[in-house]
Design a protein around this motif. Structure first.
Motif, PDB file in Angstrom:
ATOM      1  N   LEU A   1       0.640  -1.063  -0.134  1.00  0.00           N
ATOM      2  CA  LEU A   1       0.016  -0.157   0.030  1.00  0.00           C
ATOM      3  C   LEU A   1       0.820   1.158  -0.109  1.00  0.00           C
ATOM      4  CD1 LEU A   1      -2.669  -1.041   2.515  1.00  0.00           C
ATOM      5  CD2 LEU A   1      -2.818  -1.095   0.090  1.00  0.00           C
ATOM      6  N   THR A   2       0.339   2.580  -0.712  1.00  0.00           N
ATOM      7  CA  THR A   2       1.086   3.518  -0.613  1.00  0.00           C
ATOM      8  C   THR A   2       0.746   4.511   0.637  1.00  0.00           C
ATOM      9  OG1 THR A   2      -0.910   4.619  -1.476  1.00  0.00           O
ATOM     10  CG2 THR A   2       0.639   4.081  -2.988  1.00  0.00           C
ATOM     11  N   GLU A   3       1.313   5.202   1.052  1.00  0.00           N
ATOM     12  CA  GLU A   3       1.060   5.838   2.419  1.00  0.00           C
ATOM     13  C   GLU A   3      -0.411   6.316   2.288  1.00  0.00           C
ATOM     14  OE1 GLU A   3       2.444   9.576   5.127  1.00  0.00           O
ATOM     15  OE2 GLU A   3       3.845   8.476   3.759  1.00  0.00           O
ATOM     16  N   SER A   4      -0.881   7.088   1.308  1.00  0.00           N
ATOM     17  CA  SER A   4      -2.207   7.484   1.130  1.00  0.00           C
ATOM     18  C   SER A   4      -3.370   6.220   1.150  1.00  0.00           C
ATOM     19  CB  SER A   4      -2.405   8.146  -0.292  1.00  0.00           C
ATOM     20  OG  SER A   4      -3.847   8.398  -0.632  1.00  0.00           O
ATOM     21  N   GLU A   5      -3.116   5.307   0.685  1.00  0.00           N
ATOM     22  CA  GLU A   5      -3.964   4.014   0.785  1.00  0.00           C
ATOM     23  C   GLU A   5      -3.864   3.409   2.350  1.00  0.00           C
ATOM     24  OE1 GLU A   5      -3.492   2.163  -3.811  1.00  0.00           O
ATOM     25  OE2 GLU A   5      -1.931   1.589  -2.138  1.00  0.00           O
ATOM     26  N   ARG A   6      -2.628   3.552   3.016  1.00  0.00           N
ATOM     27  CA  ARG A   6      -2.803   3.020   4.329  1.00  0.00           C
ATOM     28  C   ARG A   6      -3.532   4.040   5.172  1.00  0.00           C
ATOM     29  NH1 ARG A   6       3.770   1.875   4.791  1.00  0.00           N
ATOM     30  NH2 ARG A   6       3.931  -0.003   3.647  1.00  0.00           N
ATOM     31  N   ASN A   7      -3.447   5.309   4.937  1.00  0.00           N
ATOM     32  CA  ASN A   7      -4.373   6.212   5.570  1.00  0.00           C
ATOM     33  C   ASN A   7      -5.823   5.969   5.485  1.00  0.00           C
ATOM     34  OD1 ASN A   7      -4.153   8.507   7.591  1.00  0.00           O
ATOM     35  ND2 ASN A   7      -5.322   9.425   5.886  1.00  0.00           N
ATOM     36  N   GLU A   8      -6.108   5.608   4.120  1.00  0.00           N
ATOM     37  CA  GLU A   8      -7.377   5.434   3.818  1.00  0.00           C
ATOM     38  C   GLU A   8      -7.979   4.097   4.817  1.00  0.00           C
ATOM     39  OE1 GLU A   8      -8.454   5.335  -0.243  1.00  0.00           O
ATOM     40  OE2 GLU A   8      -7.730   7.478  -0.550  1.00  0.00           O
ATOM     41  N   LEU A   9      -7.211   3.013   4.624  1.00  0.00           N
ATOM     42  CA  LEU A   9      -7.372   2.014   5.214  1.00  0.00           C
ATOM     43  C   LEU A   9      -7.635   2.128   6.790  1.00  0.00           C
ATOM     44  CD1 LEU A   9      -7.724  -1.265   4.832  1.00  0.00           C
ATOM     45  CD2 LEU A   9      -5.357  -1.352   5.366  1.00  0.00           C
ATOM     46  N   ILE A  10      -6.839   2.900   7.171  1.00  0.00           N
ATOM     47  CA  ILE A  10      -6.986   3.141   8.634  1.00  0.00           C
ATOM     48  C   ILE A  10      -8.261   3.932   9.049  1.00  0.00           C
ATOM     49  CG2 ILE A  10      -6.117   4.639  10.569  1.00  0.00           C
ATOM     50  CD1 ILE A  10      -3.296   3.816   9.439  1.00  0.00           C
ATOM     51  N   ALA A  11      -8.390   4.919   8.152  1.00  0.00           N
ATOM     52  CA  ALA A  11      -9.733   5.678   8.233  1.00  0.00           C
ATOM     53  C   ALA A  11     -11.210   4.750   8.038  1.00  0.00           C
ATOM     54  CB  ALA A  11      -9.743   6.696   7.270  1.00  0.00           C
ATOM     55  N   GLU A  12     -11.223   3.976   7.198  1.00  0.00           N
ATOM     56  CA  GLU A  12     -12.217   3.182   6.975  1.00  0.00           C
ATOM     57  C   GLU A  12     -12.512   2.016   7.955  1.00  0.00           C
ATOM     58  OE1 GLU A  12     -13.378   2.186   2.581  1.00  0.00           O
ATOM     59  OE2 GLU A  12     -11.291   2.208   2.719  1.00  0.00           O
ATOM     60  N   LYS A  13     -11.244   1.072   8.131  1.00  0.00           N
ATOM     61  CA  LYS A  13     -11.356   0.015   9.178  1.00  0.00           C
ATOM     62  C   LYS A  13     -11.243   0.525  10.815  1.00  0.00           C
ATOM     63  CE  LYS A  13     -11.925  -2.508   5.618  1.00  0.00           C
ATOM     64  NZ  LYS A  13     -13.094  -3.068   5.193  1.00  0.00           N
ATOM     65  N   ILE A  14     -10.538   1.539  11.053  1.00  0.00           N
ATOM     66  CA  ILE A  14     -10.280   1.855  12.425  1.00  0.00           C
ATOM     67  C   ILE A  14     -11.254   2.969  12.873  1.00  0.00           C
ATOM     68  CG2 ILE A  14      -8.770   2.678  14.200  1.00  0.00           C
ATOM     69  CD1 ILE A  14      -6.553   0.902  12.591  1.00  0.00           C
ATOM     70  N   PHE A  15     -11.436   3.846  12.103  1.00  0.00           N
ATOM     71  CA  PHE A  15     -11.988   5.343  12.466  1.00  0.00           C
ATOM     72  C   PHE A  15     -13.572   5.411  11.846  1.00  0.00           C
ATOM     73  CE2 PHE A  15      -7.681   6.371  13.543  1.00  0.00           C
ATOM     74  CZ  PHE A  15      -7.976   6.885  14.525  1.00  0.00           C
ATOM     75  N   LYS A  16     -13.987   4.298  11.041  1.00  0.00           N
ATOM     76  CA  LYS A  16     -15.109   4.041  10.540  1.00  0.00           C
ATOM     77  C   LYS A  16     -15.701   5.216   9.767  1.00  0.00           C
ATOM     78  CE  LYS A  16     -15.411   0.367  13.006  1.00  0.00           C
ATOM     79  NZ  LYS A  16     -14.762  -0.760  12.274  1.00  0.00           N
ATOM     80  N   TRP A  17     -14.646   5.788   8.839  1.00  0.00           N
ATOM     81  CA  TRP A  17     -15.146   6.696   7.938  1.00  0.00           C
ATOM     82  C   TRP A  17     -15.670   5.884   6.607  1.00  0.00           C
ATOM     83  CZ3 TRP A  17     -14.361  11.930   6.988  1.00  0.00           C
ATOM     84  CH2 TRP A  17     -13.465  12.638   8.184  1.00  0.00           C
ATOM     85  N   VAL A  18     -16.497   6.359   5.867  1.00  0.00           N
ATOM     86  CA  VAL A  18     -17.085   5.729   4.629  1.00  0.00           C
ATOM     87  C   VAL A  18     -16.777   6.875   3.523  1.00  0.00           C
ATOM     88  CG1 VAL A  18     -19.223   5.207   3.555  1.00  0.00           C
ATOM     89  CG2 VAL A  18     -19.068   4.705   5.907  1.00  0.00           C
ATOM     90  N   LYS A  19     -16.440   6.066   2.220  1.00  0.00           N
ATOM     91  CA  LYS A  19     -16.297   6.714   1.174  1.00  0.00           C
ATOM     92  C   LYS A  19     -17.377   6.580   0.216  1.00  0.00           C
ATOM     93  CE  LYS A  19     -12.923   8.048  -2.380  1.00  0.00           C
ATOM     94  NZ  LYS A  19     -11.247   7.711  -2.656  1.00  0.00           N
ATOM     95  N   LYS A  20     -17.920   7.778  -0.408  1.00  0.00           N
ATOM     96  CA  LYS A  20     -19.005   7.712  -1.536  1.00  0.00           C
ATOM     97  C   LYS A  20     -18.364   8.604  -2.423  1.00  0.00           C
ATOM     98  CE  LYS A  20     -22.038   5.206   0.847  1.00  0.00           C
ATOM     99  NZ  LYS A  20     -22.552   4.117   0.573  1.00  0.00           N
ATOM    100  N   GLY A  21     -18.304   7.942  -3.580  1.00  0.00           N
ATOM    101  CA  GLY A  21     -17.704   8.756  -4.716  1.00  0.00           C
ATOM    102  C   GLY A  21     -16.437   9.551  -4.307  1.00  0.00           C
ATOM    103  N   SER A  22     -15.981  10.682  -4.399  1.00  0.00           N
ATOM    104  CA  SER A  22     -14.815  11.199  -3.871  1.00  0.00           C
ATOM    105  C   SER A  22     -14.925  12.010  -2.590  1.00  0.00           C
ATOM    106  CB  SER A  22     -14.501  12.239  -5.037  1.00  0.00           C
ATOM    107  OG  SER A  22     -15.397  13.444  -4.874  1.00  0.00           O
ATOM    108  N   LEU A  23     -16.011  11.645  -2.002  1.00  0.00           N
ATOM    109  CA  LEU A  23     -16.243  12.269  -0.647  1.00  0.00           C
ATOM    110  C   LEU A  23     -16.273  11.206   0.461  1.00  0.00           C
ATOM    111  CD1 LEU A  23     -19.404  14.716  -1.296  1.00  0.00           C
ATOM    112  CD2 LEU A  23     -16.819  15.162  -1.340  1.00  0.00           C
ATOM    113  N   TRP A  24     -15.640  11.915   1.639  1.00  0.00           N
ATOM    114  CA  TRP A  24     -15.617  10.891   2.867  1.00  0.00           C
ATOM    115  C   TRP A  24     -16.472  11.266   3.727  1.00  0.00           C
ATOM    116  CZ3 TRP A  24     -12.621   6.419   3.539  1.00  0.00           C
ATOM    117  CH2 TRP A  24     -11.677   6.140   2.340  1.00  0.00           C
ATOM    118  N   TYR A  25     -17.194  10.521   4.700  1.00  0.00           N
ATOM    119  CA  TYR A  25     -18.047  10.902   5.786  1.00  0.00           C
ATOM    120  C   TYR A  25     -17.683  10.283   6.751  1.00  0.00           C
ATOM    121  CZ  TYR A  25     -21.113  12.119   1.891  1.00  0.00           C
ATOM    122  OH  TYR A  25     -21.667  12.635   0.642  1.00  0.00           O
TER     123      TYR A  25
END
Length: 108
Positions: free
Chosen positions: A7-31
């Motif tokens: 994973l790139t650093e950006s992909e790692r941060n996205e994985l952390i956001a999704e799996k640990i902090f429960k962020w959700v991505k819809k299109g290009s936006l994060w919730y």
């Protein structure tokens, strides 16, 4: 299973956001916190550089060990020795161990 080293650093941060902090991505936006009715952002917090966020997540576990090893390496173990992670970065070590406990990546 996700292979962390690929994973790139950006992909790692996205994985952390999704799996640990429960962020959700819809299109290009994060919730945040899976709340797609709430406000959206295009830019996630940089969790890999946020000591406070990493330590708060680690402290939610009943049993953990964070060790600074020589030379400049960190090891995090959560609940058992099978759930371990190593990194040059403390926060990355913590997040990797959390992802191991969650079954998302394999222990090193």
């Amino acid at each position: 299973m996700v292979i962390w080293s690929l994973l790139t650093e950006s992909e790692r941060n996205e994985l952390i956001a999704e799996k640990i902090f429960k962020w959700v991505k819809k299109g290009s936006l994060w919730y945040e916190d899976s709340n797609i009715l709430g406000s959206a952002t295009e830019n996630l917090p940089n969790y890999l550089n946020d000591d406070k966020a990493a330590l708060e997540k680690l402290k939610k576990y009943n049993s953990y060990q964070l060790t600074k090893m020589f030379p400049l390496k960190y090891r995090t173990i959560i609940e058992s020795n099978e759930n371990r992670a190593y990194s040059d970065n403390m926060n990355e070590s913590i997040y990797k161990a959390i992802l191991v406990v969650s079954g998302i990546i394999k222990a090193e």
